[in-house]
Design a protein around this motif. Structure first.
Motif, PDB file in Angstrom:
ATOM      1  N   PRO A 122       0.931  -1.125  -0.137  1.00  0.00           N
ATOM      2  CA  PRO A 122       0.115   0.018  -0.130  1.00  0.00           C
ATOM      3  C   PRO A 122       0.860   1.146  -0.029  1.00  0.00           C
ATOM      4  O   PRO A 122       0.484   2.300  -0.690  1.00  0.00           O
ATOM      5  CB  PRO A 122      -0.800   0.011   1.309  1.00  0.00           C
ATOM      6  CG  PRO A 122      -0.652  -1.429   1.762  1.00  0.00           C
ATOM      7  CD  PRO A 122       0.755  -1.943   1.222  1.00  0.00           C
ATOM      8  N   LYS A 123       1.982   1.209   0.695  1.00  0.00           N
ATOM      9  CA  LYS A 123       2.910   2.279   0.547  1.00  0.00           C
ATOM     10  C   LYS A 123       3.529   2.549  -0.665  1.00  0.00           C
ATOM     11  O   LYS A 123       3.763   3.732  -1.092  1.00  0.00           O
ATOM     12  CB  LYS A 123       4.123   2.028   1.801  1.00  0.00           C
ATOM     13  CG  LYS A 123       3.473   2.086   3.197  1.00  0.00           C
ATOM     14  CD  LYS A 123       4.526   1.925   4.043  1.00  0.00           C
ATOM     15  CE  LYS A 123       5.408   3.328   4.161  1.00  0.00           C
ATOM     16  NZ  LYS A 123       6.587   3.253   5.162  1.00  0.00           N
ATOM     17  N   GLY A 124       3.676   1.504  -1.340  1.00  0.00           N
ATOM     18  CA  GLY A 124       4.259   1.618  -2.787  1.00  0.00           C
ATOM     19  C   GLY A 124       3.113   2.555  -3.720  1.00  0.00           C
ATOM     20  O   GLY A 124       3.552   3.366  -4.374  1.00  0.00           O
ATOM     21  N   TYR A 125       1.774   2.063  -3.393  1.00  0.00           N
ATOM     22  CA  TYR A 125       0.739   2.737  -4.259  1.00  0.00           C
ATOM     23  C   TYR A 125       0.869   4.341  -4.046  1.00  0.00           C
ATOM     24  O   TYR A 125       0.993   5.132  -4.681  1.00  0.00           O
ATOM     25  CB  TYR A 125      -0.460   2.076  -3.765  1.00  0.00           C
ATOM     26  CG  TYR A 125      -1.670   2.820  -4.535  1.00  0.00           C
ATOM     27  CD1 TYR A 125      -2.075   2.541  -5.762  1.00  0.00           C
ATOM     28  CD2 TYR A 125      -2.507   3.541  -3.794  1.00  0.00           C
ATOM     29  CE1 TYR A 125      -3.041   2.894  -6.307  1.00  0.00           C
ATOM     30  CE2 TYR A 125      -3.370   4.322  -3.998  1.00  0.00           C
ATOM     31  CZ  TYR A 125      -3.763   3.961  -5.544  1.00  0.00           C
ATOM     32  OH  TYR A 125      -4.972   4.667  -5.892  1.00  0.00           O
ATOM     33  N   LEU A 126       0.937   4.501  -2.657  1.00  0.00           N
ATOM     34  CA  LEU A 126       0.893   5.893  -2.307  1.00  0.00           C
ATOM     35  C   LEU A 126       2.062   6.617  -2.636  1.00  0.00           C
ATOM     36  O   LEU A 126       2.030   7.844  -3.099  1.00  0.00           O
ATOM     37  CB  LEU A 126       0.742   6.144  -0.847  1.00  0.00           C
ATOM     38  CG  LEU A 126      -0.698   5.580   0.104  1.00  0.00           C
ATOM     39  CD1 LEU A 126      -0.652   5.624   1.465  1.00  0.00           C
ATOM     40  CD2 LEU A 126      -1.743   6.518  -0.668  1.00  0.00           C
ATOM     41  N   ALA A 127       3.237   6.039  -2.748  1.00  0.00           N
ATOM     42  CA  ALA A 127       4.631   6.628  -3.008  1.00  0.00           C
ATOM     43  C   ALA A 127       4.444   7.147  -4.453  1.00  0.00           C
ATOM     44  O   ALA A 127       4.830   8.002  -5.099  1.00  0.00           O
ATOM     45  CB  ALA A 127       5.427   5.861  -2.783  1.00  0.00           C
ATOM     46  N   ALA A 128       3.896   6.056  -5.316  1.00  0.00           N
ATOM     47  CA  ALA A 128       3.709   6.210  -6.738  1.00  0.00           C
ATOM     48  C   ALA A 128       2.697   7.753  -7.104  1.00  0.00           C
ATOM     49  O   ALA A 128       2.856   8.232  -8.030  1.00  0.00           O
ATOM     50  CB  ALA A 128       2.969   5.315  -7.215  1.00  0.00           C
ATOM     51  N   LYS A 129       1.888   7.782  -6.104  1.00  0.00           N
ATOM     52  CA  LYS A 129       0.822   8.793  -6.203  1.00  0.00           C
ATOM     53  C   LYS A 129       1.713  10.262  -5.940  1.00  0.00           C
ATOM     54  O   LYS A 129       1.544  11.101  -6.707  1.00  0.00           O
ATOM     55  CB  LYS A 129      -0.204   8.907  -5.291  1.00  0.00           C
ATOM     56  CG  LYS A 129      -1.167   7.651  -5.618  1.00  0.00           C
ATOM     57  CD  LYS A 129      -2.141   8.016  -6.658  1.00  0.00           C
ATOM     58  CE  LYS A 129      -2.905   6.984  -7.280  1.00  0.00           C
ATOM     59  NZ  LYS A 129      -3.098   6.954  -8.684  1.00  0.00           N
ATOM     60  N   ILE A 130       2.515  10.310  -5.025  1.00  0.00           N
ATOM     61  CA  ILE A 130       3.387  11.272  -4.672  1.00  0.00           C
ATOM     62  C   ILE A 130       4.243  11.775  -5.671  1.00  0.00           C
ATOM     63  O   ILE A 130       4.478  12.927  -6.103  1.00  0.00           O
ATOM     64  CB  ILE A 130       4.268  11.041  -3.326  1.00  0.00           C
ATOM     65  CG1 ILE A 130       3.252  10.677  -2.049  1.00  0.00           C
ATOM     66  CG2 ILE A 130       5.136  12.236  -3.117  1.00  0.00           C
ATOM     67  CD1 ILE A 130       4.084  10.179  -0.930  1.00  0.00           C
TER      68      ILE A 130
END
Lengths: 294, 335
Positions: free
Chosen positions: B109-117
């Motif tokens: 999930p953190k990877g997903y959020l990082a991608a958004k950033i």
């Protein structure tokens, strides 16, 4: 009679404390030898040096009956004063464990009946009563048929009946020809069991010999104890030695009736009067000036 | 002289004591299961803390990225190394600056959020395909947790028992028999060894069934690691308990031995990125080798050759600790 143990000039110090101070004695084969003394006198340290658990700072220990090629552990059997057995192990299993350590399981059934263990063989050793436990520990000490058996305060903490049962057991073992070395601070126990005693106080031997001989040597007849009264001393023969303790006067005499008559005739009350044959307890008090179990 | 009968007699007695001590027995089984259950709940969620982002193909952090706050950048020379870290959830996001590409772990999930950033900063960048079975954090952490459980069981199981025996006089009584220190020590090791290995295998299988973690390499190799790791840790416990008759002191010493291992042996997090000297220190702990070897086998499918270094280290430590224990062993209380 041959000696089973000879101890010469044994010395042990722990820091500033001299636990055992140049002790020498010998033990006859097939006898019961008592090491007597109050707590902290040095009995256990002496015993542990003889057992090979603690090494002495100086002095010699000789085991004349030790065969060539036999280890000390095979030669002696020990009942320790403070020892625990593994938890959750039954009596029968404990006997088997120790028999296997000596590589000799032939004695087990004989010891079970000798030490009366048959009623609680399947009991966890943790749940044994004091007397049962001491009997088991004694059986463990005898498993490998040792020549010398050490009993370190074997009846401490037992009720009077268990103590008497234990004495009977020790006498039976003595009849088998074993040499027993017993430490105790119960004088009645030593008097019941021992052929010879040494009295130790503060690491030194203060008296040694056969109990009866020692008593005859130190006491002439009977001991009278009575409430202390100023007039009493003057009524008795001038060579009488008196011991005063907690309001009581104590002396030994060979003329009990005459002495009592003199006291009654002088109008002194017989309150607190007790007359008894001297025992080792009296001897100890006479020798050291203090109670044995103080 | 070593007598097998004496060794067996002491071994049997100790085994009986352990299996009959219901409280200790159930604790030895229930605790690891609870631990693993708790962990699987905790780690199925998310990792706290900031984002860790790998940069490949740059000598320093590119200026447009540097401005983004709360990001921990790690520079990598090889994209493959960084990709592996991404798979293991050791990093959250990967940016290959020179190739204008990026990668994320679809299980993170953190990877997903990082991608958004990074979406706006990485305009025109292409995604890299991440192949192979996805590795969750729990896959990475399981070897550590199982190893740690084994460590506690070894150290405290053997250490406390011996100190208790010494304190209560059990040892003194045994010392009055022909039993040698080596026979006694070996019987204690053997008894604990069978107990720990059995329980560890059981816990491994149950956890595997419950969480379905990744096991790529050979189970036989894992068993070898378990056997040697257990032996070395039991010997360590024995060494710590070879003299003292104080439970408090030994408890303290065992804690001193176990806590650095929990932190530095890579149970919870990788030491990569930590100072080199710290990584060297970590090599002196048996648990480091046990966990690294197990992890390599489980999530990388490592072979015997790959982990031979760890196997040798564990064997040498076991031998060393056992010899020291037998030499230093004391039957009685220290005056």
């Amino acid at each position: 009679m041959t000696d089973a143990l000879i101890v010469h000039q044994l010395f042990k110090q722990y820091g500033q404390l001299t636990a055992v101070d140049n002790i020498s004695f010998s033990v006859k084969r097939g006898s019961c030898f008592g090491l007597l003394g109050p707590n902290g006198a040095g009995k256990t340290t002496t015993l542990e040096m003889i057992e090979g658990i603690v090494s002495p700072d100086s002095g010699d220990i000789d085991y004349p009956l030790l065969n060539k090629g036999q280890s000390l552990q095979q030669h002696i059997g020990i009942q320790f004063q403070e020892t625990a057995l593994q938890d959750h192990i039954k009596v029968k299993e404990t006997l088997n464990l120790f028999a296997n350590l000596y590589n000799d399981t032939s004695n087990i059934s004989e010891l079970i009946s000798l030490c009366s263990l048959q009623d609680f063989l399947d009991q966890d050793t943790k749940k044994l009563s004091g007397g049962q436990r001491q009997r088991l520990l004694l059986a463990l000490a005898l498993l490998h048929n040792p020549e010398l058996v050490f009993l370190d305060e074997p009846t401490t903490g037992l009720d009077p009946q268990s103590r008497r049962n234990f004495w009977t057991l020790v006498k039976r073992i003595k009849e088998q020809g074993k040499t027993l070395i017993l430490t105790t601070h119960y004088m009645d126990e030593a008097q019941q069991l021992c052929d010879e005693i040494v009295v130790i106080d503060r690491g030194k031997i203060i008296e040694q010999g056969k109990p009866e001989d020692l008593l005859n040597q130190h006491f002439s007849g009977t001991i009278i104890r009575i409430k202390n009264h100023n007039g009493i001393k003057g009524l008795l023969p001038s060579n009488t030695t008196f011991l005063e303790d907690q309001g009581l006067l104590e002396f030994s005499t060979s003329a009990v009736e005459d002495d009592i008559k003199s006291i009654v005739n002088a109008g002194i009350s017989l309150e607190g009067l007790s007359i008894h044959r001297p025992n080792l307890e009296d001897l100890f008090i006479k020798l050291t000036g203090h109670q044995l179990r103080s | 002289m070593f007598k097998f009968a004496r060794f067996i007699a002491v071994l049997n007695a100790r085994n009986r004591e352990f299996w009959r001590d219901r409280a200790a027995m159930s604790w030895n089984l229930i605790f690891p299961l609870l631990l693993i259950l708790g962990l699987s709940l905790v780690f199925s969620d998310e990792n706290p803390a900031q984002y860790k982002v790998a940069i490949v193909g740059a000598t320093e952090i590119p200026e447009p990225l540097e401005k983004i706050k709360y990001i921990d950048y790690v520079l990598y020379d090889e994209q493959s190394n960084a990709l592996q870290k991404l798979q293991y959830h050791q990093i959250d996001f990967l940016i290959n600056w020179s190739a204008s590409s990026y990668a994320l772990n679809n299980n993170s999930p953190k990877g997903y959020l990082a991608a958004k950033i990074f979406e706006s900063s990485l305009h025109g960048f292409t995604p890299i395909e991440v192949s192979g079975r996805a590795i969750r954090y729990v896959d990475w952490v399981i070897p550590g947790v199982l190893g740690m459980n084994t460590m506690f069981s070894c150290l405290f199981g053997v250490g406390y028992v011996i100190v208790r025996y010494r304190k209560s006089g059990v040892l003194k009584r045994l010392n009055a028999t022909p039993l040698t220190a080596f026979e006694f020590v070996l019987a204690q090791v053997a008894s604990r060894f069978f107990i720990v290995v059995s329980i560890s295998v059981l816990v491994f299988l149950l956890t595997w069934w419950a969480i379905d973690f990744l096991v790529l390499g050979s189970l036989g190799l894992l068993l070898l690691i378990l056997l040697l790791g257990t032996l070395s840790l039991i010997s360590l416990g024995l060494m710590v308990a070879s003299k003292s008759s104080s439970e408090e002191l030994t408890g303290g010493l065992l804690n001193v031995a176990s806590w650095p291992m929990i932190i530095l042996s890579g149970v919870w997090f990788s030491l990569e990125g930590a100072p080199q000297w710290l990584q060297y220190i970590a090599q002196i702990f048996p648990l480091t080798h046990m966990v690294s070897a197990a992890r390599d086998v489980m999530i990388d499918g490592a072979t015997f050759r790959d982990i031979a270094y760890h196997i040798i280290a564990l064997a040498v430590m076991s031998g060393l600790f056992l010899i020291i224990s037998a030499l230093a062993f004391s039957w009685g209380k220290q005056r």
